[in-house]
Design a protein around this motif. Structure first.
Motif, mmCIF file in Angstrom:
data_model
loop_
_atom_site.group_PDB
_atom_site.id
_atom_site.type_symbol
_atom_site.label_atom_id
_atom_site.label_comp_id
_atom_site.label_asym_id
_atom_site.label_seq_id
_atom_site.Cartn_x
_atom_site.Cartn_y
_atom_site.Cartn_z
ATOM 1 N N VAL A 288 9.402 -90.428 -22.209
ATOM 2 C CA VAL A 288 10.887 -90.578 -22.587
ATOM 3 C C VAL A 288 11.493 -89.409 -21.995
ATOM 4 O O VAL A 288 11.049 -88.242 -22.272
ATOM 5 N N ALA A 289 12.867 -89.712 -21.629
ATOM 6 C CA ALA A 289 13.644 -88.478 -21.114
ATOM 7 C C ALA A 289 14.492 -87.702 -22.213
ATOM 8 O O ALA A 289 14.506 -86.372 -22.271
ATOM 9 N N ILE A 290 14.984 -88.344 -23.249
ATOM 10 C CA ILE A 290 15.837 -87.749 -24.083
ATOM 11 C C ILE A 290 15.423 -88.264 -25.536
ATOM 12 O O ILE A 290 15.038 -89.466 -25.745
ATOM 13 N N GLN A 291 15.413 -87.324 -26.707
ATOM 14 C CA GLN A 291 15.101 -87.919 -28.001
ATOM 15 C C GLN A 291 16.041 -87.226 -28.710
ATOM 16 O O GLN A 291 16.391 -85.952 -28.573
ATOM 17 N N GLN A 292 16.245 -87.644 -29.924
ATOM 18 C CA GLN A 292 16.907 -87.120 -31.023
ATOM 19 C C GLN A 292 16.097 -86.570 -32.060
ATOM 20 O O GLN A 292 15.163 -87.644 -32.598
ATOM 21 N N GLY A 293 16.031 -85.366 -32.329
ATOM 22 C CA GLY A 293 14.860 -84.850 -33.390
ATOM 23 C C GLY A 293 15.186 -83.521 -33.983
ATOM 24 O O GLY A 293 16.075 -82.969 -33.495
ATOM 25 N N SER A 294 14.271 -83.164 -34.605
ATOM 26 C CA SER A 294 14.427 -81.682 -35.515
ATOM 27 C C SER A 294 13.288 -80.688 -34.762
ATOM 28 O O SER A 294 12.699 -81.094 -33.830
ATOM 29 N N HIS A 295 13.518 -79.557 -35.203
ATOM 30 C CA HIS A 295 12.654 -78.392 -34.404
ATOM 31 C C HIS A 295 11.473 -78.514 -34.570
ATOM 32 O O HIS A 295 10.497 -77.888 -33.868
ATOM 33 N N GLU A 296 10.856 -79.200 -35.361
ATOM 34 C CA GLU A 296 9.182 -79.507 -35.242
ATOM 35 C C GLU A 296 8.677 -80.233 -33.950
ATOM 36 O O GLU A 296 7.705 -79.792 -33.701
ATOM 37 N N GLN A 297 9.779 -80.763 -33.363
ATOM 38 C CA GLN A 297 9.107 -81.166 -32.138
ATOM 39 C C GLN A 297 8.890 -80.209 -31.160
ATOM 40 O O GLN A 297 7.957 -80.335 -30.253
ATOM 41 N N VAL A 298 9.253 -79.133 -31.209
ATOM 42 C CA VAL A 298 8.942 -77.766 -30.498
ATOM 43 C C VAL A 298 7.550 -77.362 -30.650
ATOM 44 O O VAL A 298 6.769 -77.181 -29.692
ATOM 45 N N THR A 299 6.865 -77.427 -32.095
ATOM 46 C CA THR A 299 5.812 -77.017 -32.317
ATOM 47 C C THR A 299 4.785 -77.941 -31.681
ATOM 48 O O THR A 299 3.736 -77.722 -31.228
#
Length: 447
Positions: A288-299
């Motif tokens: 997937v190219a783009i997603q909406q989410g919060s900072h936990e995705q970085v981890t």
């Protein structure tokens, strides 16, 4: 575990249990003052470890107070707290959230911290405004918790995919629109032959790369609500979230956009796909190219796909402006704790001196977020400040507070749930699905 990584069910407990809970804690002999402070914590092991690590400074400064951490969903799920109260096993301190703090305050479960804050010089101006405001109970306008930290919904994008498509990265400050996002998604969605969704040869049955993921596919409020607000709509509006906004024109416009991206453009993750593999994992896996989410995705990305090249941007503009949803975790004290003074000492420390690196959240105290605990931490995306910190000051940045304690019902089968289901599965247009929705919601609100 951060709220956006799982669904928190706000259960409706039978009146008999509520009565039992109330009676179980009226006796002064039910609990005795102790030098051991019990603390309810929830989440994955990394979350709990981060809390314990932050608490070591408190233990060093207060050797006479012993800390006992109890792993339980109490605080994430209010129903679990009620069960503990009924069994006289409630902890002195708990981690609550913007999604249920008002329910707890309304029922007298949380201690009022306002006077203690004033006495010890804890100033609300030292916290991010929209975050500290979520700890002010609607029932009395007083503070029943102090922030641990918060999450912000932002846009995550695969930089390699943008480059291959010949697209410039999304403006980090959110100075682009949902129309832009839709057009990018068409160019970024590819079938097995390499055709994008704009090509007349595009095969929607054999997609190998999707342009966009929004957790609306999982009927998740953090997914769809920021889009609704950006279009001037929403689920519950008004200062007390006590007004149905489902039949505002902007609500249908926003939901129709999300539906069209799934079923007309074939560029967004659908509910069936979400059930098979959550969209955020598809993004982390590089599908997937783009997603909406919060900072936990970085981890999660660092753990599961460290080679993933990505950056972040603030969410785009809608007709009403830029909007985002903020989820707040907070430290609170049980109102009937016999260890109220020690509970306050702990809460004050964890929200101020000990702020930072708790549950992977953005610190809410002073400028801690701008330091090594967040913005300057290694491995963070290049535009973390614009995507995660700056949006908290937007006029349309709102937390998922629930002053009347009805949001789960409003979003459920007796309220908005069936209409949302019809929209995200493509059974009805958004306008048709939302007809009569406010009559159902008004009944829940008691209007």
């Amino acid at each position: 575990m951060r709220l956006s990584r799982r669904g928190i069910a706000i259960a409706v407990i039978a009146p008999t249990l509520l009565a039992t809970a109330a009676c179980s804690n009226t006796s002064s002999s039910a609990a005795k003052k102790s030098s051991t402070l019990t603390i309810s914590v929830w989440g994955v092991n990394e979350d709990i470890d981060s809390i314990k690590a932050a608490a070591k400074g408190f233990e060093a400064a207060n050797p006479d107070i012993k800390l006992k951490f109890n792993k339980t969903d109490c605080g994430a799920d209010y129903a679990v707290c009620k069960t503990l109260i009924a069994g006289r096993n409630m902890s002195d301190v708990l981690v609550t959230g913007s999604w249920n703090i008002n329910q707890m305050a309304n029922n007298g479960v949380l201690a009022d911290l306002t006077d203690k804050m004033a006495a010890d010089g804890v100033k609300t101006s030292d916290f991010v405004p929209v975050v500290i405001d979520s700890d002010k109970a609607a029932i009395d306008g007083r503070y029943h918790a102090l922030p641990m930290g918060y999450n912000v919904q932002s846009l995550f994008f695969n930089t390699d995919m943008f480059a291959r498509a010949g697209l410039a990265p999304p403006p980090a400050d959110g100075s682009y629109t949902y129309d832009d996002l839709r057009e990018w998604s068409k160019k970024l969605t590819l079938d097995s032959q390499g055709n994008n969704a704009e090509s007349p040869k595009f095969d929607a049955k054999h997609i190998v790369q999707w342009g966009y993921d929004n957790r609306v596919a999982a009927a998740s409020e953090p997914g769809f609500e920021p889009v609704l607000w950006a279009y001037g709509g929403g689920v519950l509006g008004g200062d007390g979230r006590d007004r149905c906004d489902l039949e505002k024109p902007g609500t249908a416009q926003a939901l129709q956009l999300l539906q069209d991206m799934m079923w007309k453009d074939h560029t967004a993750v659908t509910p069936q796909m979400e059930q098979e593999t959550p969209g955020y994992l598809r993004w982390i896996q590089g599908h997937v190219a783009i997603q909406q989410g919060s900072h936990e995705q970085v981890t999660i990305a660092a753990q599961q796909n460290p080679k993933l090249k990505f950056d972040m941007a603030a969410l785009p503009k809608g007709p009403a402006g830029n909007s985002t949803l903020i989820q707040v975790h907070s430290w609170a004290a049980y109102a009937k704790s016999p260890n109220a003074d020690n509970a306050w000492k702990f809460i004050k420390y964890m929200a101020t001196t000990g702020a930072g690196k708790q549950m992977g959240l953005i610190p809410a105290y002073k400028n801690v977020a701008a330091g090594p605990d967040f913005l300057q931490a290694p491995g963070e995306p290049a535009h973390l400040k614009e995507a995660q910190l700056d949006p908290a000051a937007w006029p349309l940045a709102r937390s998922n507070i629930d002053p009347k304690g009805v949001l789960s019902t409003v979003l459920g089968q007796d309220g908005f749930g069936p209409a949302l289901g019809d929209i995200i599965t493509g059974k009805k247009t958004a306008a048709d699905a939302l007809k009569g929705a406010c009559a159902k919601v008004d009944k829940i609100l008691g209007s």
